[in-house]
Design a protein around this motif. Structure first.
Motif, PDB file in Angstrom:
ATOM      1  N   LEU A 181       0.804  -1.216   0.000  1.00 25.21           N
ATOM      2  CA  LEU A 181       0.000   0.000   0.000  1.00 25.21           C
ATOM      3  C   LEU A 181       0.842   1.274   0.000  1.00 25.21           C
ATOM      4  O   LEU A 181       0.425   2.284  -0.547  1.00 25.21           O
ATOM      5  N   ASP A 182       2.043   1.220   0.580  1.00 23.56           N
ATOM      6  CA  ASP A 182       2.905   2.404   0.585  1.00 23.56           C
ATOM      7  C   ASP A 182       3.681   2.563  -0.723  1.00 23.56           C
ATOM      8  O   ASP A 182       4.355   3.566  -0.932  1.00 23.56           O
ATOM      9  N   GLY A 183       3.598   1.578  -1.610  1.00 23.82           N
ATOM     10  CA  GLY A 183       4.259   1.653  -2.913  1.00 23.82           C
ATOM     11  C   GLY A 183       5.761   1.444  -2.871  1.00 23.82           C
ATOM     12  O   GLY A 183       6.434   1.563  -3.890  1.00 23.82           O
ATOM     13  N   LYS A 184       6.305   1.080  -1.722  1.00 21.04           N
ATOM     14  CA  LYS A 184       7.758   0.921  -1.585  1.00 21.04           C
ATOM     15  C   LYS A 184       8.259  -0.461  -1.972  1.00 21.04           C
ATOM     16  O   LYS A 184       9.428  -0.631  -2.289  1.00 21.04           O
ATOM     17  N   SER A 185       7.379  -1.429  -1.926  1.00 17.21           N
ATOM     18  CA  SER A 185       7.765  -2.809  -2.221  1.00 17.21           C
ATOM     19  C   SER A 185       6.759  -3.462  -3.146  1.00 17.21           C
ATOM     20  O   SER A 185       5.599  -3.060  -3.213  1.00 17.21           O
ATOM     21  N   ILE A 186       7.236  -4.479  -3.820  1.00 13.57           N
ATOM     22  CA  ILE A 186       6.365  -5.358  -4.597  1.00 13.57           C
ATOM     23  C   ILE A 186       6.513  -6.747  -4.001  1.00 13.57           C
ATOM     24  O   ILE A 186       7.631  -7.232  -3.829  1.00 13.57           O
ATOM     25  N   TRP A 187       5.402  -7.356  -3.671  1.00 13.17           N
ATOM     26  CA  TRP A 187       5.395  -8.750  -3.227  1.00 13.17           C
ATOM     27  C   TRP A 187       4.898  -9.561  -4.410  1.00 13.17           C
ATOM     28  O   TRP A 187       3.856  -9.257  -4.988  1.00 13.17           O
ATOM     29  N   THR A 188       5.644 -10.579  -4.764  1.00 10.97           N
ATOM     30  CA  THR A 188       5.219 -11.414  -5.880  1.00 10.97           C
ATOM     31  C   THR A 188       5.409 -12.886  -5.537  1.00 10.97           C
ATOM     32  O   THR A 188       6.394 -13.268  -4.910  1.00 10.97           O
ATOM     33  N   THR A 189       4.435 -13.684  -5.931  1.00  9.32           N
ATOM     34  CA  THR A 189       4.566 -15.118  -5.724  1.00  9.32           C
ATOM     35  C   THR A 189       5.522 -15.677  -6.768  1.00  9.32           C
ATOM     36  O   THR A 189       5.740 -15.078  -7.817  1.00  9.32           O
ATOM     37  N   VAL A 190       6.117 -16.800  -6.433  1.00  2.42           N
ATOM     38  CA  VAL A 190       7.040 -17.467  -7.342  1.00  2.42           C
ATOM     39  C   VAL A 190       6.503 -18.884  -7.540  1.00  2.42           C
ATOM     40  O   VAL A 190       6.493 -19.687  -6.615  1.00  2.42           O
ATOM     41  N   ARG A 191       6.011 -19.139  -8.752  1.00  8.69           N
ATOM     42  CA  ARG A 191       5.402 -20.447  -9.026  1.00  8.69           C
ATOM     43  C   ARG A 191       6.400 -21.583  -8.819  1.00  8.69           C
ATOM     44  O   ARG A 191       7.580 -21.433  -9.093  1.00  8.69           O
ATOM     45  N   GLY A 192       5.867 -22.694  -8.349  1.00  9.22           N
ATOM     46  CA  GLY A 192       6.696 -23.871  -8.137  1.00  9.22           C
ATOM     47  C   GLY A 192       7.596 -23.752  -6.916  1.00  9.22           C
ATOM     48  O   GLY A 192       8.543 -24.499  -6.769  1.00  9.22           O
ATOM     49  N   SER A 193       7.287 -22.806  -6.036  1.00 11.21           N
ATOM     50  CA  SER A 193       8.116 -22.585  -4.858  1.00 11.21           C
ATOM     51  C   SER A 193       7.254 -22.604  -3.608  1.00 11.21           C
ATOM     52  O   SER A 193       6.093 -22.973  -3.646  1.00 11.21           O
ATOM     53  N   ASN A 194       7.828 -22.170  -2.514  1.00 11.43           N
ATOM     54  CA  ASN A 194       7.071 -22.012  -1.272  1.00 11.43           C
ATOM     55  C   ASN A 194       7.455 -20.701  -0.593  1.00 11.43           C
ATOM     56  O   ASN A 194       7.619 -20.629   0.610  1.00 11.43           O
ATOM     57  N   TYR A 195       7.639 -19.658  -1.420  1.00 17.63           N
ATOM     58  CA  TYR A 195       7.980 -18.350  -0.870  1.00 17.63           C
ATOM     59  C   TYR A 195       7.451 -17.225  -1.760  1.00 17.63           C
ATOM     60  O   TYR A 195       7.081 -17.441  -2.908  1.00 17.63           O
ATOM     61  N   ILE A 196       7.419 -16.037  -1.170  1.00 21.01           N
ATOM     62  CA  ILE A 196       7.087 -14.804  -1.872  1.00 21.01           C
ATOM     63  C   ILE A 196       8.376 -14.005  -1.984  1.00 21.01           C
ATOM     64  O   ILE A 196       9.122 -13.886  -1.009  1.00 21.01           O
ATOM     65  N   ALA A 197       8.645 -13.440  -3.143  1.00 19.78           N
ATOM     66  CA  ALA A 197       9.805 -12.565  -3.323  1.00 19.78           C
ATOM     67  C   ALA A 197       9.364 -11.131  -3.027  1.00 19.78           C
ATOM     68  O   ALA A 197       8.320 -10.690  -3.493  1.00 19.78           O
ATOM     69  N   VAL A 198      10.162 -10.417  -2.236  1.00 18.83           N
ATOM     70  CA  VAL A 198       9.884  -9.025  -1.911  1.00 18.83           C
ATOM     71  C   VAL A 198      10.912  -8.170  -2.646  1.00 18.83           C
ATOM     72  O   VAL A 198      12.119  -8.319  -2.453  1.00 18.83           O
ATOM     73  N   ILE A 199      10.412  -7.285  -3.487  1.00 19.24           N
ATOM     74  CA  ILE A 199      11.271  -6.441  -4.325  1.00 19.24           C
ATOM     75  C   ILE A 199      11.182  -5.005  -3.823  1.00 19.24           C
ATOM     76  O   ILE A 199      10.082  -4.459  -3.685  1.00 19.24           O
ATOM     77  N   ASP A 200      12.316  -4.395  -3.542  1.00 20.08           N
ATOM     78  CA  ASP A 200      12.351  -2.986  -3.161  1.00 20.08           C
ATOM     79  C   ASP A 200      12.279  -2.157  -4.437  1.00 20.08           C
ATOM     80  O   ASP A 200      13.138  -2.260  -5.312  1.00 20.08           O
ATOM     81  N   VAL A 201      11.240  -1.336  -4.574  1.00 22.21           N
ATOM     82  CA  VAL A 201      10.998  -0.579  -5.799  1.00 22.21           C
ATOM     83  C   VAL A 201      12.145   0.387  -6.084  1.00 22.21           C
ATOM     84  O   VAL A 201      12.627   0.480  -7.221  1.00 22.21           O
ATOM     85  N   ASN A 202      12.616   1.105  -5.067  1.00 19.36           N
ATOM     86  CA  ASN A 202      13.714   2.059  -5.292  1.00 19.36           C
ATOM     87  C   ASN A 202      14.984   1.365  -5.761  1.00 19.36           C
ATOM     88  O   ASN A 202      15.689   1.874  -6.634  1.00 19.36           O
ATOM     89  N   ASP A 203      15.301   0.196  -5.190  1.00 19.84           N
ATOM     90  CA  ASP A 203      16.475  -0.563  -5.643  1.00 19.84           C
ATOM     91  C   ASP A 203      16.323  -0.993  -7.093  1.00 19.84           C
ATOM     92  O   ASP A 203      17.281  -0.938  -7.867  1.00 19.84           O
TER      93      ASP A 203
END
Length: 102
Positions: A12-34
């Protein structure tokens, strides 16, 4: 990044993107500024979740994330502050009303 990113969702703050990774058991967290600064996408952290995560939805206040599984009839509830699962809800035999909390 993993096998295949699926349905990236901004926090909601727009600072990160959370995305699922198919075939896995985790969510990747991406820092938008990075990602913008380095002109490439890589994840800064991984959040353990249910097997084969498929989609993420946040509550209106951003305190909880709900992650559905592509392989099982379960939904993981993640506290976005601690980035840890606080519950796994079994969806077998439940009505569609459970999705209204998202």
């Amino acid at each position: 990044m993993g096998r295949e990113l699926h349905v990236p969702t901004f926090t909601l703050d727009g600072k990160s993107i959370w995305t699922t990774v198919r075939g896995s058991n985790y969510i990747a967290v991406i820092d938008v500024n990075d990602a913008i600064k380095n002109n490439r996408i890589f994840y800064n952290e991984a959040i353990s979740t249910v097997n084969a995560p498929s989609m993420i939805r946040f509550t209106k206040d951003g305190r909880l994330a709900f992650v559905g599984s592509q392989k099982e009839s379960v939904m993981d509830v993640i506290d976005t502050t601690s980035k840890k699962s606080i519950a796994v809800v079994n969806l077998k035999g439940r009505s569609n009303r459970i999705y209204s909390i998202c």
